[in-house]
Design an enzyme around this catalytic site. Structure first.
Site, PDB file in Angstrom:
ATOM      1  N   LYS A  27      38.573   7.902  68.050  1.00  0.00           N
ATOM      2  CA  LYS A  27      37.772   7.138  69.028  1.00  0.00           C
ATOM      3  C   LYS A  27      36.831   6.151  68.332  1.00  0.00           C
ATOM      4  CE  LYS A  27      37.976  10.970  72.347  1.00  0.00           C
ATOM      5  NZ  LYS A  27      37.850  11.157  73.762  1.00  0.00           N
ATOM      6  N   PHE A  29      30.889  14.085  72.131  1.00  0.00           N
ATOM      7  CA  PHE A  29      30.800  15.540  72.105  1.00  0.00           C
ATOM      8  C   PHE A  29      32.229  16.060  72.026  1.00  0.00           C
ATOM      9  CE2 PHE A  29      26.821  17.930  73.017  1.00  0.00           C
ATOM     10  CZ  PHE A  29      25.945  16.888  72.795  1.00  0.00           C
ATOM     11  N   ASP A  58      40.594  14.726  82.122  1.00  0.00           N
ATOM     12  CA  ASP A  58      41.562  13.939  81.351  1.00  0.00           C
ATOM     13  C   ASP A  58      42.653  13.352  82.243  1.00  0.00           C
ATOM     14  OD1 ASP A  58      40.474  14.199  78.746  1.00  0.00           O
ATOM     15  OD2 ASP A  58      41.060  16.310  78.768  1.00  0.00           O
ATOM     16  N   PRO A  63      41.282   6.997  82.076  1.00  0.00           N
ATOM     17  CA  PRO A  63      40.844   6.175  80.940  1.00  0.00           C
ATOM     18  C   PRO A  63      39.904   6.984  80.052  1.00  0.00           C
ATOM     19  CG  PRO A  63      39.711   5.545  82.963  1.00  0.00           C
ATOM     20  CD  PRO A  63      40.778   6.526  83.357  1.00  0.00           C
ATOM     21  N   ASP A  64      39.904   6.707  78.764  1.00  0.00           N
ATOM     22  CA  ASP A  64      38.961   7.356  77.848  1.00  0.00           C
ATOM     23  C   ASP A  64      37.697   6.499  77.804  1.00  0.00           C
ATOM     24  OD1 ASP A  64      37.491   8.182  75.528  1.00  0.00           O
ATOM     25  OD2 ASP A  64      39.274   9.312  74.942  1.00  0.00           O
ATOM     26  N   ILE A  65      36.651   6.995  78.437  1.00  0.00           N
ATOM     27  CA  ILE A  65      35.415   6.201  78.609  1.00  0.00           C
ATOM     28  C   ILE A  65      34.757   5.918  77.253  1.00  0.00           C
ATOM     29  CG2 ILE A  65      33.124   6.199  79.681  1.00  0.00           C
ATOM     30  CD1 ILE A  65      34.361   8.092  81.838  1.00  0.00           C
ATOM     31  N   LYS A 112      45.124  16.392 104.474  1.00  0.00           N
ATOM     32  CA  LYS A 112      45.110  17.697 103.793  1.00  0.00           C
ATOM     33  C   LYS A 112      46.547  18.197 103.589  1.00  0.00           C
ATOM     34  CE  LYS A 112      43.311  22.331 104.315  1.00  0.00           C
ATOM     35  NZ  LYS A 112      42.794  23.312 105.242  1.00  0.00           N
ATOM     36  N   LYS A 121      38.787  13.609  66.459  1.00  0.00           N
ATOM     37  CA  LYS A 121      38.340  12.858  67.650  1.00  0.00           C
ATOM     38  C   LYS A 121      37.430  11.712  67.235  1.00  0.00           C
ATOM     39  CE  LYS A 121      38.758  16.416  71.145  1.00  0.00           C
ATOM     40  NZ  LYS A 121      38.178  17.496  71.888  1.00  0.00           N
ATOM     41  N   ASN A 170      35.935  20.639  86.336  1.00  0.00           N
ATOM     42  CA  ASN A 170      35.736  21.645  85.280  1.00  0.00           C
ATOM     43  C   ASN A 170      34.360  22.275  85.429  1.00  0.00           C
ATOM     44  OD1 ASN A 170      33.774  20.045  83.662  1.00  0.00           O
ATOM     45  ND2 ASN A 170      35.531  18.648  83.576  1.00  0.00           N
TER      46      ASN A 170
HETATM   47  O1  PMT Z   1      27.338  20.505  81.093  1.00  0.00           O
HETATM   48  P1  PMT Z   1      27.093  21.849  80.426  1.00  0.00           P
HETATM   49  O2  PMT Z   1      27.420  22.994  81.356  1.00  0.00           O
HETATM   50  O3  PMT Z   1      25.724  21.941  79.822  1.00  0.00           O
HETATM   51  O4  PMT Z   1      28.148  21.977  79.236  1.00  0.00           O
HETATM   52  C1  PMT Z   1      28.047  21.127  78.134  1.00  0.00           C
HETATM   53  C2  PMT Z   1      29.421  20.640  77.626  1.00  0.00           C
HETATM   54  C3  PMT Z   1      30.223  21.810  77.118  1.00  0.00           C
HETATM   55  C4  PMT Z   1      30.185  19.936  78.773  1.00  0.00           C
HETATM   56  C5  PMT Z   1      29.117  19.584  76.490  1.00  0.00           C
HETATM   57  O5  PMT Z   1      28.369  20.195  75.484  1.00  0.00           O
HETATM   58  C6  PMT Z   1      30.392  18.999  75.910  1.00  0.00           C
HETATM   59  O6  PMT Z   1      30.997  19.535  75.010  1.00  0.00           O
HETATM   60  N1  PMT Z   1      30.812  17.815  76.446  1.00  0.00           N
HETATM   61  C7  PMT Z   1      32.077  17.152  76.096  1.00  0.00           C
HETATM   62  C8  PMT Z   1      33.226  17.853  76.776  1.00  0.00           C
HETATM   63  C9  PMT Z   1      34.535  17.172  76.543  1.00  0.00           C
HETATM   64  O7  PMT Z   1      35.039  16.585  77.457  1.00  0.00           O
HETATM   65  O8  PMT Z   1      35.004  17.214  75.342  1.00  0.00           O
HETATM   66  P2  PMT Z   1      36.412  16.522  74.916  1.00  0.00           P
HETATM   67  O9  PMT Z   1      36.651  17.089  73.588  1.00  0.00           O
HETATM   68  O10 PMT Z   1      37.452  16.721  75.976  1.00  0.00           O
HETATM   69  O11 PMT Z   1      36.087  14.966  74.847  1.00  0.00           O
HETATM   70  C10 PMT Z   1      35.622  14.324  73.659  1.00  0.00           C
HETATM   71  C11 PMT Z   1      34.662  13.206  73.983  1.00  0.00           C
HETATM   72  O12 PMT Z   1      35.328  12.159  74.713  1.00  0.00           O
HETATM   73  C12 PMT Z   1      33.492  13.613  74.829  1.00  0.00           C
HETATM   74  O13 PMT Z   1      32.358  12.932  74.342  1.00  0.00           O
HETATM   75  C13 PMT Z   1      33.849  13.126  76.231  1.00  0.00           C
HETATM   76  O14 PMT Z   1      32.680  12.773  76.984  1.00  0.00           O
HETATM   77  C14 PMT Z   1      34.687  11.894  75.930  1.00  0.00           C
HETATM   78  N2  PMT Z   1      35.738  11.599  76.931  1.00  0.00           N
HETATM   79  C15 PMT Z   1      36.762  12.487  77.123  1.00  0.00           C
HETATM   80  C16 PMT Z   1      37.776  12.151  78.013  1.00  0.00           C
HETATM   81  C17 PMT Z   1      37.711  10.913  78.714  1.00  0.00           C
HETATM   82  N3  PMT Z   1      38.649  10.578  79.585  1.00  0.00           N
HETATM   83  N4  PMT Z   1      36.698  10.081  78.500  1.00  0.00           N
HETATM   84  C18 PMT Z   1      35.702  10.393  77.627  1.00  0.00           C
HETATM   85  O15 PMT Z   1      34.748   9.626  77.452  1.00  0.00           O
END
Ligand code: PMT
Length: 443
Positions: A369, A351, A307, A333-335, A317, A365, A238
């Protein structure tokens, strides 16, 4: 006129082969109109003659703390007051250690203790000395007190090894100092690509407002994207650049925390003093995070974790033989959720990158979580997509009807400093509540 015109710069030269470049540095500072006085440590004198600096600057070079002749003219206290800025280049591991421990064992360390001028250091040392945990701890201490770091750079070293530890080039150090001494230093951070922006703990305003607020706290941060392989040449990922997470790591360091940063594949350099672990995939990130989470007080999950990953990564390839192709993906996995589910868990901050219904999605969320706090950003808007940009704004939520704070649009560093202040407050509130609750009583 530049930010160095008529400025008094005290140049500290310490023991290292890079000391020969400091003669050019003195010249470059004077080219900008600065008055330069030089202090050399005994180690520096083993590499360069004081006469070189005397001839270049037109000022006698100061060598000894207890020098009756020099003290009769401009003593060490006058020298400390004379300086508008102190620049130590090269800054050896030994000098960084002495500064971190507040020693006054030679003229340079004594002047640094006795001055109100900002101190800037351009470290230079062998790569293993730079990576040593003692040096990391010393840099962290200095950074938390507002000392600004220029470099070091990576590359071939005089000792024959290759890695981080080379002093920046004189012109890069001059440019970094120009940026730091510029009256608008704070606003020039945004979008800047100067060496100061790349290498320094930028800005003093935020460091003052958060200084010491997270003193002694161990903060674990994830940043950047993850990369999920499709075949040996392709991957799913991403647009996360890592800027938001790296800004949080630097501001947490300035606030006195011990910072571990687990970074996905990004092209950012982290500030000295931050313990950085680089990973590629979500699985790698999960392993690295779980190895650190037990010893963290706070976990801030900024990474944009993929995700999904390929059900089966191809060994060779994939050939483009068909017009259509379907990839079979499985959930990663969701870390964050894994950390929040630990029995002994840190204060967990998530975030949420949302394109609509910020509060509803973010709170959902946070609840699913089991988080202590969530910072939601509105991504994908043409004016500021957040991904990859230097600015952001956040809506911060924590459990409870009134658990909300708005952080207005600003540089990611300023936004990070504000978020850390809120985290420090919530952490304090939780700790004092814990103190009052007898064991076994649920919060
Ligand atoms: O890196 P930049 O270019 O500065 O951009 C910043 C940002 C937009 C990436 C940042 O501000 C941000 O929003 N980060 C979280 C992005 C995200 O994955 O959001 P989410 O809504 O999909 O996930 C929710 C939370 O679960 C996040 O804290 C994420 O780190 C966590 N997560 C999600 C999926 C996963 N498999 N494991 C996780 O830990």
């Amino acid at each position: 006129m530049t930010a160095l015109t008529n400025k008094h710069i005290l140049l500290g030269v310490t023991g290292g082969i890079a000391a020969y470049k400091s003669a050019v540095l003195a010249r470059r500072l004077m080219d900008e109109g600065a008055a330069v006085q030089v202090i050399m440590t005994p180690g520096a004198q083993a590499f360069v003659q004081p006469l070189t600096f005397q001839a270049l600057t037109g000022n006698p070079v100061r060598l000894d703390l207890l020098d009756p002749a020099a003290e009769a003219a401009m003593g060490h206290i006058e020298l400390a007051r004379w300086a508008d800025a102190i620049l130590i280049a090269p800054a050896s591991a030994n000098t960084l250690a002495r500064l971190a421990h507040g020693m006054a064992s030679d003229l340079l360390s004594t002047v640094c203790l006795a001055t109100e001028a900002p101190i800037h250091v351009a470290p230079a040392m062998n790569r293993l000395m730079w990576q040593n945990t003692a040096t990391i701890a010393n840099c962290q201490t200095l950074a938390s007190r507002g000392v600004l770091f220029f470099g070091p750079a990576e590359g071939a070293q005089a000792c024959g090894e290759t890695g981080a530890g080379r002093m920046l080039e004189p012109e890069e150090i001059r440019d970094a100092l120009l940026t730091c001494l510029h009256p608008d230093a704070r606003s020039s951070e945004v979008g800047s690509t100067t060496p100061a922006d790349r290498y320094s703990h930028t800005g003093r305003t935020a460091s003052r407002s958060t200084a010491g607020r997270l003193s002694g706290k161990r903060i674990l941060i994830t940043a950047g994207p993850t990369r999920e392989s499709i075949d040996p040449v392709r991957y799913i990922s991403n647009h996360s650049s890592g800027k938001m997470g790296f800004a949080l790591a630097e501001e947490a360091l300035k606030a006195g925390a011990q910072v571990t940063l687990i970074a996905g594949p990004v092209s950012l350099q982290s500030a000295p003093g931050i313990r950085r672990i680089d990973v590629i995939s979500a699985d790698d990130m999960l392993r690295a995070v779980l190895a650190q989470a037990g010893s963290a007080d706070v976990f801030i999950s900024v990474a944009a974790v993929s995700d999904y990953r390929l059900e089966q990564v191809m060994d060779q390839k994939i050939k483009k033989n068909n017009d259509h192709m379907a990839l079979s993906l499985v959930r990663n996995p969701d870390i964050l959720k894994s950390v929040a589910s630990l029995t002994e868990r840190p204060f967990c901050v998530g975030f949420a990158a949302e394109t609509e219904q910020l509060e509803a999605h973010a709170r959902a969320k946070m609840q699913s979580k089991r988080l202590d706090m969530i910072a939601a950003n509105h991504v994908g808007q043409p004016a500021n997509p957040v991904f990859g940009t230097d600015t952001n704004s956040l809506e911060v939520y924590w459990p409870g009807k009134h658990g909300h704070a708005h952080i207005p649009a600003a540089s990611k560093h300023e936004v990070a400093a504000s978020l850390l202040s809120i985290i420090a407050e919530r952490l304090k509130a939780r700790e004092s509540h814990d103190d009052k609750c007898p064991p076994g009583v649920q919060r």
